[in-house]
Design a protein around this motif. Structure first.
Motif, PDB file in Angstrom:
ATOM      1  N   HIS A 129       0.856  -1.187   0.000  1.00  0.00           N
ATOM      2  CA  HIS A 129       0.000   0.000   0.000  1.00  0.00           C
ATOM      3  C   HIS A 129       0.895   1.241   0.000  1.00  0.00           C
ATOM      4  N   LEU A 130       0.871   1.968  -1.108  1.00  0.00           N
ATOM      5  CA  LEU A 130       1.609   3.219  -1.235  1.00  0.00           C
ATOM      6  C   LEU A 130       0.676   4.380  -1.545  1.00  0.00           C
ATOM      7  N   ASP A 131      -0.586   4.261  -1.237  1.00  0.00           N
ATOM      8  CA  ASP A 131      -1.556   5.291  -1.546  1.00  0.00           C
ATOM      9  C   ASP A 131      -1.404   6.489  -0.608  1.00  0.00           C
ATOM     10  N   GLY A 132      -1.847   7.649  -1.080  1.00  0.00           N
ATOM     11  CA  GLY A 132      -1.819   8.852  -0.269  1.00  0.00           C
ATOM     12  C   GLY A 132      -0.438   9.424  -0.052  1.00  0.00           C
ATOM     13  N   ASN A 133       0.438   9.281  -1.039  1.00  0.00           N
ATOM     14  CA  ASN A 133       1.783   9.836  -0.930  1.00  0.00           C
ATOM     15  C   ASN A 133       1.998  10.882  -2.023  1.00  0.00           C
ATOM     16  N   ARG A 134       3.251  11.194  -2.325  1.00  0.00           N
ATOM     17  CA  ARG A 134       3.567  12.250  -3.283  1.00  0.00           C
ATOM     18  C   ARG A 134       4.463  11.742  -4.409  1.00  0.00           C
ATOM     19  N   LEU A 135       4.273  10.517  -4.800  1.00  0.00           N
ATOM     20  CA  LEU A 135       5.058   9.952  -5.896  1.00  0.00           C
ATOM     21  C   LEU A 135       4.625  10.590  -7.217  1.00  0.00           C
ATOM     22  N   THR A 136       5.590  10.973  -8.022  1.00  0.00           N
ATOM     23  CA  THR A 136       5.304  11.570  -9.327  1.00  0.00           C
ATOM     24  C   THR A 136       5.587  10.625 -10.491  1.00  0.00           C
ATOM     25  N   SER A 137       6.370   9.612 -10.275  1.00  0.00           N
ATOM     26  CA  SER A 137       6.675   8.655 -11.334  1.00  0.00           C
ATOM     27  C   SER A 137       7.072   7.335 -10.689  1.00  0.00           C
ATOM     28  N   LEU A 138       6.963   6.293 -11.490  1.00  0.00           N
ATOM     29  CA  LEU A 138       7.333   4.957 -11.039  1.00  0.00           C
ATOM     30  C   LEU A 138       8.183   4.323 -12.125  1.00  0.00           C
ATOM     31  N   GLY A 139       9.458   4.093 -11.802  1.00  0.00           N
ATOM     32  CA  GLY A 139      10.393   3.562 -12.783  1.00  0.00           C
ATOM     33  C   GLY A 139      10.409   2.048 -12.819  1.00  0.00           C
ATOM     34  N   GLU A 140      11.312   1.531 -13.633  1.00  0.00           N
ATOM     35  CA  GLU A 140      11.366   0.082 -13.840  1.00  0.00           C
ATOM     36  C   GLU A 140      11.999  -0.657 -12.670  1.00  0.00           C
ATOM     37  N   GLY A 141      12.883  -0.009 -11.897  1.00  0.00           N
ATOM     38  CA  GLY A 141      13.571  -0.724 -10.832  1.00  0.00           C
ATOM     39  C   GLY A 141      12.984  -0.555  -9.456  1.00  0.00           C
ATOM     40  N   GLN A 142      11.952   0.282  -9.295  1.00  0.00           N
ATOM     41  CA  GLN A 142      11.446   0.556  -7.956  1.00  0.00           C
ATOM     42  C   GLN A 142      10.601  -0.572  -7.385  1.00  0.00           C
ATOM     43  N   LEU A 143       9.979  -1.372  -8.233  1.00  0.00           N
ATOM     44  CA  LEU A 143       9.184  -2.519  -7.763  1.00  0.00           C
ATOM     45  C   LEU A 143       9.870  -3.843  -8.087  1.00  0.00           C
ATOM     46  N   ARG A 144      11.155  -3.796  -8.303  1.00  0.00           N
ATOM     47  CA  ARG A 144      11.870  -5.017  -8.642  1.00  0.00           C
ATOM     48  C   ARG A 144      11.923  -5.968  -7.454  1.00  0.00           C
ATOM     49  N   GLY A 145      11.715  -7.243  -7.713  1.00  0.00           N
ATOM     50  CA  GLY A 145      11.793  -8.277  -6.681  1.00  0.00           C
ATOM     51  C   GLY A 145      10.465  -8.700  -6.113  1.00  0.00           C
ATOM     52  N   LEU A 146       9.365  -8.027  -6.434  1.00  0.00           N
ATOM     53  CA  LEU A 146       8.048  -8.374  -5.878  1.00  0.00           C
ATOM     54  C   LEU A 146       7.394  -9.439  -6.762  1.00  0.00           C
ATOM     55  N   VAL A 147       7.925 -10.633  -6.687  1.00  0.00           N
ATOM     56  CA  VAL A 147       7.494 -11.700  -7.594  1.00  0.00           C
ATOM     57  C   VAL A 147       6.215 -12.383  -7.134  1.00  0.00           C
ATOM     58  N   ASN A 148       5.774 -12.118  -5.912  1.00  0.00           N
ATOM     59  CA  ASN A 148       4.540 -12.723  -5.399  1.00  0.00           C
ATOM     60  C   ASN A 148       3.487 -11.679  -5.046  1.00  0.00           C
ATOM     61  N   LEU A 149       3.653 -10.461  -5.514  1.00  0.00           N
ATOM     62  CA  LEU A 149       2.738  -9.388  -5.167  1.00  0.00           C
ATOM     63  C   LEU A 149       1.374  -9.611  -5.833  1.00  0.00           C
ATOM     64  N   ARG A 150       0.323  -9.418  -5.008  1.00  0.00           N
ATOM     65  CA  ARG A 150      -1.036  -9.592  -5.517  1.00  0.00           C
ATOM     66  C   ARG A 150      -1.841  -8.292  -5.474  1.00  0.00           C
ATOM     67  N   HIS A 151      -1.569  -7.436  -4.512  1.00  0.00           N
ATOM     68  CA  HIS A 151      -2.334  -6.205  -4.350  1.00  0.00           C
ATOM     69  C   HIS A 151      -1.360  -5.026  -4.350  1.00  0.00           C
ATOM     70  N   LEU A 152      -1.528  -4.143  -5.314  1.00  0.00           N
ATOM     71  CA  LEU A 152      -0.690  -2.951  -5.430  1.00  0.00           C
ATOM     72  C   LEU A 152      -1.608  -1.734  -5.461  1.00  0.00           C
ATOM     73  N   ILE A 153      -1.526  -0.912  -4.423  1.00  0.00           N
ATOM     74  CA  ILE A 153      -2.391   0.253  -4.279  1.00  0.00           C
ATOM     75  C   ILE A 153      -1.526   1.506  -4.416  1.00  0.00           C
ATOM     76  N   LEU A 154      -1.739   2.255  -5.491  1.00  0.00           N
ATOM     77  CA  LEU A 154      -0.974   3.471  -5.777  1.00  0.00           C
ATOM     78  C   LEU A 154      -1.885   4.683  -5.947  1.00  0.00           C
ATOM     79  N   SER A 155      -3.054   4.652  -5.416  1.00  0.00           N
ATOM     80  CA  SER A 155      -4.013   5.740  -5.599  1.00  0.00           C
ATOM     81  C   SER A 155      -3.614   6.960  -4.780  1.00  0.00           C
ATOM     82  N   ASN A 156      -4.207   8.109  -5.153  1.00  0.00           N
ATOM     83  CA  ASN A 156      -4.011   9.367  -4.441  1.00  0.00           C
ATOM     84  C   ASN A 156      -2.542   9.760  -4.334  1.00  0.00           C
ATOM     85  N   ASN A 157      -1.822   9.625  -5.426  1.00  0.00           N
ATOM     86  CA  ASN A 157      -0.474  10.152  -5.522  1.00  0.00           C
ATOM     87  C   ASN A 157      -0.474  11.278  -6.555  1.00  0.00           C
TER      88      ASN A 157
END
Length: 630
Positions: free
Chosen positions: A113-141
């Motif tokens: 859960h990364l919602d409600g933050n101030r992220l402006t972009s998401l690159g190729e290496g920032q989510l590297r390694g999450l091979v079992n991720l099922r829920h990704l919440i990036l709303s309200n950025n």
């Protein structure tokens, strides 16, 4: 009594014989609550006022809640070695930066859960390694960019992706199409203006798609929508139904949305924004027969164009329709013309040939197409031989001519040099259909053309021309009853390509059309320059030298005058009188018997008054050592 010493000796050994205790856990971070009594371990720090991820985290934790804090960045070492972490919540912080590989060790993580933050972009290496991720919440950025490879490691396991309430204008649709297990996709409240056709065709498990409050004017049909029944509300819907939400978009209700109107819906929240006849009406209240399109109509095209080889050429085609037609070009050889090293096709319908060749001449076809049909128009391009080289800075001197140098002269009366240059320039295509340049001077030319009575309904004539030095077409609109026109804004010493077109009303379509009357090429005479005239730089330098000489001479004369005045006044500065030598006078009172003696100048007469007149005979006193007369 002998038993007591024995008990005292065995007392220190009692702890060693007790059952073994569990290993000591890491200390719980300050202001956090840790559940370490039973597995799985949890570290709960919501609203603890943290400025960064606590460094003393228990690396065996399976749940880490850091929501509602003031964490501004997630560093690589903050979550290192937490291989058993299953749930991570960083919601409602002030995170602006996530280091590449910050989640690389979280291979067991299921929810992020990364919602409600101030992220402006998401690159190729920032989510590297999450091979079992099922829920990704990036709303309200403040996301404005999502890299194409940002979701590569979790593309096969992701079930829930929330990108709502961001600033996304574009999405990596190809990457989203690889999320084969996604059930919920939230794209609402962004700035998306279009969705490519077939973007969701491979999302076979998609159960809810939310595209509310974007800038979508149309939604292309998708195989996914045709396979599943669409319902508006999740309650009461079967397990295999797709919930599609697209309200709050400026929908353009034309024939492109008929497929969506034919689907059964339970709500009436969506509304039409255009065309004006349907603006403001509820989408589901508009009848299918009202979702209509208008076929394209070509409203403007370039007239016949003639350019010399090696020059660029711009062919223009404008069309209107509903929806807005797409313009394509077909070459005289029947090939579709697109962007290449020699040509550029613009979305507004302009085709630019960067360098023309003799083989490019012919009829280019403009094709405007939309969902209701297509329209075509032909544009003729003539590519002539390259123009002869011209000397830009000629130093030759032409003999003067009588009369106005800009006066029009018939070609037969021109000078020999002008006739030679005109013949060299006329090596291109000869004038056709009677368009002639009968008289021309250095800056003017008289164009004449025959009567065009075979063309009915002529509204006006159009003259278009350009010179050999530029590629900008100049247009002149001439009344329909004119048969000649004087061009008076030409440049001297240039070759011009000129065409005359008749603008008339097409009786079959009722639209304005053009028909070429003819074209011609002519050259203006070079501007004459008087012989022996000095160049401007030479004149400027001479004037500067002369002015400097005058100033220097004036200063010298002034100094000489000052020196002369200084000598005349006996070495005293000018304006200061020489002080007289001190003189003492001896005066004697006489009765007038003696002769008169020289006296100093009488003072100015004063006002008369009563007094006794006494005559004083004075003579200058001289020192005793000076001899005096008898």
């Amino acid at each position: 009594m002998a038993v007591l010493p024995l008990l005292l000796c065995l007392l220190p050994l009692a702890p060693a014989s007790s059952p073994s205790q569990p290993a000591t856990a890491s200390p719980c971070p300050r202001r956090c609550r840790c559940q370490t009594q039973s597995l799985p371990l949890s570290v709960l720090c919501p609203g603890a006022g943290l400025l960064f991820v606590p460094p003393s985290l228990d690396r065996r934790a399976a749940e880490l809640r850091l929501a509602d804090n003031f964490i501004a960045a997630v560093r690589r070492r903050d979550l290192a070695n937490m291989t058993g972490l299953l749930h991570l919540s960083l919601s409602r912080n002030t995170i602006r930066h996530v280091a590449a590989g910050a989640f690389a060790d979280l291979r067991a993580l299921r929810a992020l859960h990364l919602d409600g933050n101030r992220l402006t972009s998401l690159g190729e290496g920032q989510l590297r390694g999450l091979v079992n991720l099922r829920h990704l919440i990036l709303s309200n950025n403040q996301l404005a960019a999502l890299a194409a490879g940002a979701l590569d490691d979790c593309a096969e396991t992701l079930e829930d992706l929330d990108l709502s309430y961001n600033n996304l204008e574009q999405l990596p649709w190809e990457a989203l199409g690889r999320l084969g297990n996604v059930n919920t996709l939230g794209l609402d409240h962004n700035l998306l203006a279009s969705v490519p056709a077939g973007a969701f065709s491979r999302l076979h498990k998609l159960a809810r798609l939310d595209m509310t409050s974007n800038r979508l004017t149309t939604i292309p049909p998708d195989p996914l929508f045709s396979r599943l029944p669409l319902l508006a509300r999740p309650r009461g819907s079967p397990a295999s139904a797709l919930v599609l939400a697209f309200g709050g978009n400026p929908l353009h209700c034309n024939c492109e949305l008929v497929w969506l109107r034919r689907l059964a819906r339970e709500d009436d929240l969506e509304a039409c924004a255009s065309p004006p006849a349907l603006g403001g009406r509820y989408f589901w209240a508009v009848g299918e027969e009202e979702f209509v399109c208008e076929p394209p109509v070509v409203t403007h095209r370039s007239p016949p164009l003639a350019v010399p080889a090696g020059r660029p050429a711009a062919l223009r085609c404008r069309a209107v329709g509903d929806p807005e037609p797409r313009v394509r070009w077909v070459s005289p050889q029947g090939r579709l013309v697109g962007n290449s090293s020699r040509a550029r096709a613009f979305p507004n319908g302009t085709l630019e040939l960067l360098v023309t060749e003799p083989g490019d001449g012919g009829i280019f076809t403009c094709i405007a197409a939309n969902a209701a049909g297509e329209a075509t128009a032909a544009v003729e391009l003539t590519v002539g031989p390259p123009p002869p080289p011209q000397l830009a800075n000629s130093t030759s001197c032409d003999p003067p001519r009588d009369g106005d140098p800009d006066a029009l002269t018939p070609p037969s009366a021109a000078s020999a040099s002008a006739s030679a240059s005109a013949k060299a320039a006329d090596t291109g295509p000869p004038p056709d259909r009677g368009v002639q340049v009968t008289e021309h001077g250095a800056t003017a030319a008289l164009v004449q053309w025959p009567d065009q009575r075979p063309i009915p309904g002529i509204r006006m004539y159009q003259i278009q021309y350009n010179s050999s030095a530029d590629d900008i077409l100049v247009y002149r609109m001439i009344p329909a009853d004119s048969r000649s026109f004087l061009l008076s804004d030409l440049a001297s010493g240039r070759t011009y390509d000129l065409c005359v077109l008749a603008v008339y009303e097409d009786g079959a379509t009722g639209l304005t059309a053009t028909r070429p009357v003819g074209c011609a090429r002519f050259s203006t005479e070079p501007a004459l320059r008087p012989c022996g005239a000095p160049h401007a730089p030479f004149l400027g330098g001479t004037m500067i030298i002369a002015l400097g000489g005058v100033i220097v001479a004036s200063v010298l004369v002034f100094i000489f005058v000052l020196l002369m005045r200084y000598k005349v006044h006996g070495g005293q500065p000018p304006g200061k009188a020489k002080a007289p030598a001190p003189v003492s006078s001896v005066c004697s009172q006489t009765n007038g018997a003696l002769g008169p003696t020289p006296a100093p100048p009488a003072p100015e007469p004063a006002a008369p008054r009563a007094h006794t007149v006494v005559q004083l005979d004075c003579e200058p006193w001289r020192p005793s050592h000076e001899p005096t007369g008898p």
